[in-house]
Design a protein around this motif. Structure first.
Motif, PDB file in Angstrom:
ATOM      1  N   PRO A 180       0.837  -1.206   0.000  1.00  0.00           N
ATOM      2  CA  PRO A 180       0.000   0.000   0.000  1.00  0.00           C
ATOM      3  C   PRO A 180       0.865   1.245   0.000  1.00  0.00           C
ATOM      4  O   PRO A 180       1.881   1.313   0.679  1.00  0.00           O
ATOM      5  N   GLY A 181       0.492   2.214  -0.785  1.00  0.00           N
ATOM      6  CA  GLY A 181       1.245   3.455  -0.886  1.00  0.00           C
ATOM      7  C   GLY A 181       2.330   3.414  -1.939  1.00  0.00           C
ATOM      8  O   GLY A 181       3.098   4.350  -2.071  1.00  0.00           O
ATOM      9  N   ARG A 182       2.429   2.321  -2.715  1.00  0.00           N
ATOM     10  CA  ARG A 182       3.474   2.217  -3.728  1.00  0.00           C
ATOM     11  C   ARG A 182       2.801   1.967  -5.075  1.00  0.00           C
ATOM     12  O   ARG A 182       2.006   1.040  -5.222  1.00  0.00           O
ATOM     13  N   ALA A 183       3.117   2.786  -6.034  1.00  0.00           N
ATOM     14  CA  ALA A 183       2.514   2.668  -7.365  1.00  0.00           C
ATOM     15  C   ALA A 183       3.210   1.547  -8.138  1.00  0.00           C
ATOM     16  O   ALA A 183       4.304   1.115  -7.804  1.00  0.00           O
ATOM     17  N   GLN A 184       2.541   1.096  -9.206  1.00  0.00           N
ATOM     18  CA  GLN A 184       3.099   0.037 -10.041  1.00  0.00           C
ATOM     19  C   GLN A 184       4.365   0.535 -10.728  1.00  0.00           C
ATOM     20  O   GLN A 184       4.414   1.616 -11.275  1.00  0.00           O
ATOM     21  N   GLY A 185       5.424  -0.253 -10.666  1.00  0.00           N
ATOM     22  CA  GLY A 185       6.666   0.094 -11.339  1.00  0.00           C
ATOM     23  C   GLY A 185       7.659   0.834 -10.463  1.00  0.00           C
ATOM     24  O   GLY A 185       8.788   1.039 -10.868  1.00  0.00           O
ATOM     25  N   GLN A 186       7.271   1.269  -9.293  1.00  0.00           N
ATOM     26  CA  GLN A 186       8.215   1.954  -8.420  1.00  0.00           C
ATOM     27  C   GLN A 186       8.969   0.921  -7.581  1.00  0.00           C
ATOM     28  O   GLN A 186       8.393  -0.091  -7.180  1.00  0.00           O
ATOM     29  N   PRO A 187      10.245   1.151  -7.320  1.00  0.00           N
ATOM     30  CA  PRO A 187      10.988   0.181  -6.517  1.00  0.00           C
ATOM     31  C   PRO A 187      10.515   0.191  -5.067  1.00  0.00           C
ATOM     32  O   PRO A 187       9.837   1.106  -4.620  1.00  0.00           O
ATOM     33  N   LEU A 188      10.885  -0.854  -4.338  1.00  0.00           N
ATOM     34  CA  LEU A 188      10.502  -0.955  -2.936  1.00  0.00           C
ATOM     35  C   LEU A 188      11.092   0.203  -2.152  1.00  0.00           C
ATOM     36  O   LEU A 188      12.216   0.627  -2.387  1.00  0.00           O
ATOM     37  N   GLY A 189      10.340   0.698  -1.186  1.00  0.00           N
ATOM     38  CA  GLY A 189      10.824   1.777  -0.346  1.00  0.00           C
ATOM     39  C   GLY A 189      10.592   3.157  -0.913  1.00  0.00           C
ATOM     40  O   GLY A 189      10.903   4.150  -0.279  1.00  0.00           O
ATOM     41  N   TYR A 190      10.037   3.272  -2.120  1.00  0.00           N
ATOM     42  CA  TYR A 190       9.877   4.579  -2.751  1.00  0.00           C
ATOM     43  C   TYR A 190       8.742   5.358  -2.124  1.00  0.00           C
ATOM     44  O   TYR A 190       8.848   6.542  -1.874  1.00  0.00           O
ATOM     45  N   GLY A 191       7.618   4.701  -1.820  1.00  0.00           N
ATOM     46  CA  GLY A 191       6.453   5.409  -1.324  1.00  0.00           C
ATOM     47  C   GLY A 191       6.290   5.329   0.179  1.00  0.00           C
ATOM     48  O   GLY A 191       5.220   5.619   0.697  1.00  0.00           O
ATOM     49  N   ASP A 192       7.311   4.923   0.889  1.00  0.00           N
ATOM     50  CA  ASP A 192       7.180   4.772   2.331  1.00  0.00           C
ATOM     51  C   ASP A 192       7.022   6.100   3.046  1.00  0.00           C
ATOM     52  O   ASP A 192       6.422   6.156   4.107  1.00  0.00           O
ATOM     53  N   GLY A 193       7.532   7.194   2.499  1.00  0.00           N
ATOM     54  CA  GLY A 193       7.466   8.482   3.165  1.00  0.00           C
ATOM     55  C   GLY A 193       6.084   9.115   3.125  1.00  0.00           C
ATOM     56  O   GLY A 193       5.817  10.052   3.853  1.00  0.00           O
ATOM     57  N   GLU A 194       5.198   8.614   2.318  1.00  0.00           N
ATOM     58  CA  GLU A 194       3.878   9.212   2.179  1.00  0.00           C
ATOM     59  C   GLU A 194       2.926   8.767   3.275  1.00  0.00           C
ATOM     60  O   GLU A 194       1.870   9.372   3.455  1.00  0.00           O
ATOM     61  N   GLN A 195       3.242   7.705   4.009  1.00  0.00           N
ATOM     62  CA  GLN A 195       2.351   7.219   5.046  1.00  0.00           C
ATOM     63  C   GLN A 195       2.490   8.097   6.281  1.00  0.00           C
ATOM     64  O   GLN A 195       3.580   8.554   6.614  1.00  0.00           O
ATOM     65  N   PRO A 196       1.373   8.348   6.980  1.00  0.00           N
ATOM     66  CA  PRO A 196       1.459   9.207   8.172  1.00  0.00           C
ATOM     67  C   PRO A 196       2.215   8.492   9.300  1.00  0.00           C
ATOM     68  O   PRO A 196       2.151   7.272   9.438  1.00  0.00           O
ATOM     69  N   GLU A 197       2.924   9.263  10.083  1.00  0.00           N
ATOM     70  CA  GLU A 197       3.667   8.712  11.198  1.00  0.00           C
ATOM     71  C   GLU A 197       2.710   8.449  12.360  1.00  0.00           C
ATOM     72  O   GLU A 197       1.870   9.276  12.682  1.00  0.00           O
ATOM     73  N   VAL A 198       2.844   7.291  12.987  1.00  0.00           N
ATOM     74  CA  VAL A 198       1.952   6.894  14.066  1.00  0.00           C
ATOM     75  C   VAL A 198       2.737   6.953  15.373  1.00  0.00           C
ATOM     76  O   VAL A 198       3.816   6.388  15.491  1.00  0.00           O
ATOM     77  N   ASN A 199       2.193   7.682  16.342  1.00  0.00           N
ATOM     78  CA  ASN A 199       2.813   7.751  17.664  1.00  0.00           C
ATOM     79  C   ASN A 199       2.266   6.583  18.479  1.00  0.00           C
ATOM     80  O   ASN A 199       1.076   6.531  18.792  1.00  0.00           O
ATOM     81  N   LEU A 200       3.127   5.652  18.852  1.00  0.00           N
ATOM     82  CA  LEU A 200       2.675   4.468  19.571  1.00  0.00           C
ATOM     83  C   LEU A 200       2.284   4.780  21.006  1.00  0.00           C
ATOM     84  O   LEU A 200       1.575   4.008  21.638  1.00  0.00           O
ATOM     85  N   TYR A 201       2.724   5.921  21.541  1.00  0.00           N
ATOM     86  CA  TYR A 201       2.334   6.299  22.899  1.00  0.00           C
ATOM     87  C   TYR A 201       0.873   6.745  22.962  1.00  0.00           C
ATOM     88  O   TYR A 201       0.260   6.703  24.014  1.00  0.00           O
ATOM     89  N   ASP A 202       0.290   7.202  21.828  1.00  0.00           N
ATOM     90  CA  ASP A 202      -1.131   7.536  21.810  1.00  0.00           C
ATOM     91  C   ASP A 202      -1.986   6.279  21.918  1.00  0.00           C
ATOM     92  O   ASP A 202      -2.999   6.255  22.611  1.00  0.00           O
ATOM     93  N   LYS A 203      -1.569   5.208  21.248  1.00  0.00           N
ATOM     94  CA  LYS A 203      -2.313   3.954  21.276  1.00  0.00           C
ATOM     95  C   LYS A 203      -2.072   3.208  22.588  1.00  0.00           C
ATOM     96  O   LYS A 203      -2.983   2.609  23.141  1.00  0.00           O
TER      97      LYS A 203
END
Length: 150
Positions: free
Chosen positions: A43-66
């Motif tokens: 999820p978050g990676r388009a077809q044809g892009q290498p692995l790790g390319y779209g990782d920066g688009e995901q929101p950061e989750v603070n585990l202390y909130d959960k």
């Protein structure tokens, strides 16, 4: 050895082949590498892009909130708590118990046990001969150097 033929390096090599030497081919395209089916699309990676390319688009989750009591082992609160308990149990409790057992069974480095057994053996030997445990002239009085009286 006088009649033995000398060893030639050519005799150890395989026979020459008629094929020309192999040339390295072009490097494979990184987009066409065969990947495991679970790694092909994320999820978050388009077809044809290498692995790790779209990782920066995901929101950061603070585990202390959960999980306000986050211990750093897992994002799931129950698994995090049990992993913390297991890590502390095996890391501290067993280390203390096994460490104390190891130290207890170390050999007697100061020879305290041997010296006690030897003293008891000598005392028993002196008692059987009817001698006192310590003679009144334990040290030879002729070898003792005393200071001159002033």
């Amino acid at each position: 050895m006088a009649g033995a033929a000398p060893c030639r390096p050519e005799a150890l090599l395989p026979p020459p082949s008629n094929r020309p030497p192999a040339r390295p081919g072009p490097l494979p395209d990184p987009h066409r590498l065969r990947l495991h089916p679970r790694l092909r699309l994320r999820p978050g990676r388009a077809q044809g892009q290498p692995l790790g390319y779209g990782d920066g688009e995901q929101p950061e989750v603070n585990l202390y909130d959960k999980n306000p009591e986050y211990h750093g082992f897992s994002s799931d609160p129950v698994v995090d708590l049990w992993n913390m308990r297991l890590a502390f149990f095996f890391g501290i409790s067993l280390a203390i118990v096994m460490g104390s057992v190891f130290v207890h069974y170390l050999p007697d480095r100061g020879m305290r046990q041997w010296s006690r057994r030897e003293a008891e053996r000598r005392l028993k030997h002196l008692e059987t001969q009817g001698l006192p445990p310590i003679a009144e002239n334990y040290y030879d009085t002729e070898k003792i150097v005393l200071p001159r009286p002033e």
